[in-house]
Design a protein around this motif. Sequence first.
Motif, PDB file in Angstrom:
ATOM      1  N   PHE A   1     -50.781 -14.904  68.486  1.00 37.82           N
ATOM      2  CA  PHE A   1     -50.472 -13.558  68.014  1.00 37.82           C
ATOM      3  C   PHE A   1     -50.174 -13.594  66.524  1.00 37.82           C
ATOM      4  CE2 PHE A   1     -47.833  -9.804  67.324  1.00 37.82           C
ATOM      5  CZ  PHE A   1     -48.551  -8.849  68.012  1.00 37.82           C
ATOM      6  N   GLY A   2     -50.861 -12.800  65.785  1.00 33.94           N
ATOM      7  CA  GLY A   2     -50.705 -12.768  64.341  1.00 33.94           C
ATOM      8  C   GLY A   2     -52.070 -12.553  63.711  1.00 33.94           C
TER       9      GLY A   2
ATOM     10  N   HIS B   1     -42.048 -25.767  54.992  1.00 36.66           N
ATOM     11  CA  HIS B   1     -40.941 -25.033  55.588  1.00 36.66           C
ATOM     12  C   HIS B   1     -41.482 -23.776  56.241  1.00 36.66           C
ATOM     13  CE1 HIS B   1     -37.047 -23.044  56.049  1.00 36.66           C
ATOM     14  NE2 HIS B   1     -36.507 -24.236  55.885  1.00 36.66           N
ATOM     15  N   SER B   2     -40.898 -23.394  57.370  1.00 31.90           N
ATOM     16  CA  SER B   2     -41.405 -22.237  58.108  1.00 31.90           C
ATOM     17  C   SER B   2     -41.047 -20.915  57.453  1.00 31.90           C
ATOM     18  CB  SER B   2     -40.864 -22.255  59.542  1.00 31.90           C
ATOM     19  OG  SER B   2     -39.450 -22.214  59.541  1.00 31.90           O
ATOM     20  N   ILE B   3     -40.084 -20.928  56.520  1.00 32.86           N
ATOM     21  CA  ILE B   3     -39.674 -19.699  55.834  1.00 32.86           C
ATOM     22  C   ILE B   3     -40.023 -19.823  54.358  1.00 32.86           C
ATOM     23  CG2 ILE B   3     -37.745 -18.212  55.206  1.00 32.86           C
ATOM     24  CD1 ILE B   3     -36.372 -19.048  57.777  1.00 32.86           C
ATOM     25  N   THR B   4     -40.703 -18.826  53.831  1.00 31.11           N
ATOM     26  CA  THR B   4     -41.118 -18.843  52.433  1.00 31.11           C
ATOM     27  C   THR B   4     -40.612 -17.583  51.735  1.00 31.11           C
ATOM     28  OG1 THR B   4     -43.113 -20.081  52.972  1.00 31.11           O
ATOM     29  CG2 THR B   4     -43.082 -18.938  50.863  1.00 31.11           C
ATOM     30  N   ASN B   5     -40.071 -17.745  50.556  1.00 33.27           N
ATOM     31  CA  ASN B   5     -39.620 -16.596  49.775  1.00 33.27           C
ATOM     32  C   ASN B   5     -40.797 -15.971  49.049  1.00 33.27           C
ATOM     33  OD1 ASN B   5     -36.845 -16.860  50.408  1.00 33.27           O
ATOM     34  ND2 ASN B   5     -36.645 -18.502  48.896  1.00 33.27           N
TER      35      ASN B   5
ATOM     36  N   ILE C   1     -49.416 -15.591  72.398  1.00 34.14           N
ATOM     37  CA  ILE C   1     -48.655 -16.791  72.069  1.00 34.14           C
ATOM     38  C   ILE C   1     -47.943 -16.551  70.750  1.00 34.14           C
ATOM     39  CG2 ILE C   1     -48.837 -19.242  71.462  1.00 34.14           C
ATOM     40  CD1 ILE C   1     -51.272 -19.365  73.332  1.00 34.14           C
ATOM     41  N   PHE C   2     -46.617 -16.589  70.781  1.00 32.65           N
ATOM     42  CA  PHE C   2     -45.817 -16.240  69.608  1.00 32.65           C
ATOM     43  C   PHE C   2     -45.362 -17.442  68.789  1.00 32.65           C
ATOM     44  CE2 PHE C   2     -45.136 -12.637  72.545  1.00 32.65           C
ATOM     45  CZ  PHE C   2     -45.611 -11.626  71.742  1.00 32.65           C
ATOM     46  N   LYS C   3     -45.546 -18.660  69.296  1.00 34.45           N
ATOM     47  CA  LYS C   3     -45.136 -19.843  68.547  1.00 34.45           C
ATOM     48  C   LYS C   3     -45.930 -19.918  67.250  1.00 34.45           C
ATOM     49  CE  LYS C   3     -44.668 -24.861  68.790  1.00 34.45           C
ATOM     50  NZ  LYS C   3     -44.920 -26.098  69.585  1.00 34.45           N
TER      51      LYS C   3
ATOM     52  N   PRO D   1     -57.197 -26.753  67.200  1.00 36.56           N
ATOM     53  CA  PRO D   1     -57.386 -25.307  67.059  1.00 36.56           C
ATOM     54  C   PRO D   1     -56.250 -24.506  67.680  1.00 36.56           C
ATOM     55  CG  PRO D   1     -58.822 -26.193  68.766  1.00 36.56           C
ATOM     56  CD  PRO D   1     -58.192 -27.366  68.095  1.00 36.56           C
ATOM     57  N   LEU D   2     -56.043 -23.326  67.152  1.00 36.64           N
ATOM     58  CA  LEU D   2     -55.083 -22.389  67.741  1.00 36.64           C
ATOM     59  C   LEU D   2     -55.747 -21.669  68.904  1.00 36.64           C
ATOM     60  CD1 LEU D   2     -53.671 -20.802  64.457  1.00 36.64           C
ATOM     61  CD2 LEU D   2     -52.617 -22.600  65.826  1.00 36.64           C
TER      62      LEU D   2
END
Length: 271
Positions: free
Chosen positions: A132-133, A34-38, A24-26, A126-127
């Motif tokens: 995946f990760g 935010h889904s993107i972090t610097n 599962i890639f979601k 729960p996931l």
Amino acid sequence: MCAWSEIFTSKDHENHHFISRPPIFKRWVLEGSHSITNLPFTAHDQSSIEQSKKPQLKERFFHFSSAAVSKLKAKANKECNTQNISSLQTVSALLWRCVTRVRHQANDSETVCKLLVNNRCRVNPPLSDDYFGSPVDIISGTATVEDLMAHGLRWAALRMHLTVSNHDDAAVKKWVESWYRNPVVYKRNGLFHPNTTHIGSSPRFDMYGCEFGLGKALAARSGSMNKADGKVTMYPGREGGGSMGVEVCLLPEYMMELECDEEFISVLKSN
């Protein structure tokens, strides 16, 4: 690894592949974040892996039979009047005590046992196990050397059990939220300390079930980047049944004492 093995063993002559548990890639993202972090790098070379000089280490591979693990677990649970302490928590407590003893730390100093844990089942909701990760975290059981040595295995095992039990949805989200506020990239030399027993991997991983045409593996081992003073890597025993293979890395003088440690050797002899 298991998915790759399944693809290898199930492919037919038309080159079709089958995976019983598709990944599962979601992505899971903390609500409101935010889904993107610097990442906190201002220069290119800051992101490189450090090349620090590694100390000379001794690594040994110890086998805990299913009978030895069961006996140790039963002893810890009986003395704590519970049935909730797991095999992994009990063996981790044993290693924590024995490694701390051979290091000869001062009685009033702090000693730490770190466990790498899976957060998939700890968040709410729960996931999936097939997420995946690498949603993992490091949790720590702490004590003074004097307390760890004086109170026996049951005390250390219960301390590890409570450390794991307290790592719940709120704890996971609190850690993730703090990381979002102050992103940090962990480096290897910041994970290991002289007073720490660092336990990774798991005897639940199917190390010996992966098949790529060469037959069942003879042994499970880790690579050089997974070794440091006090690093312990857990594997299932090759014969299964709840047995464990344990890879221990220590400085040579500590390893020599561990191999003669009465508490440690008594458990191995019960194999």
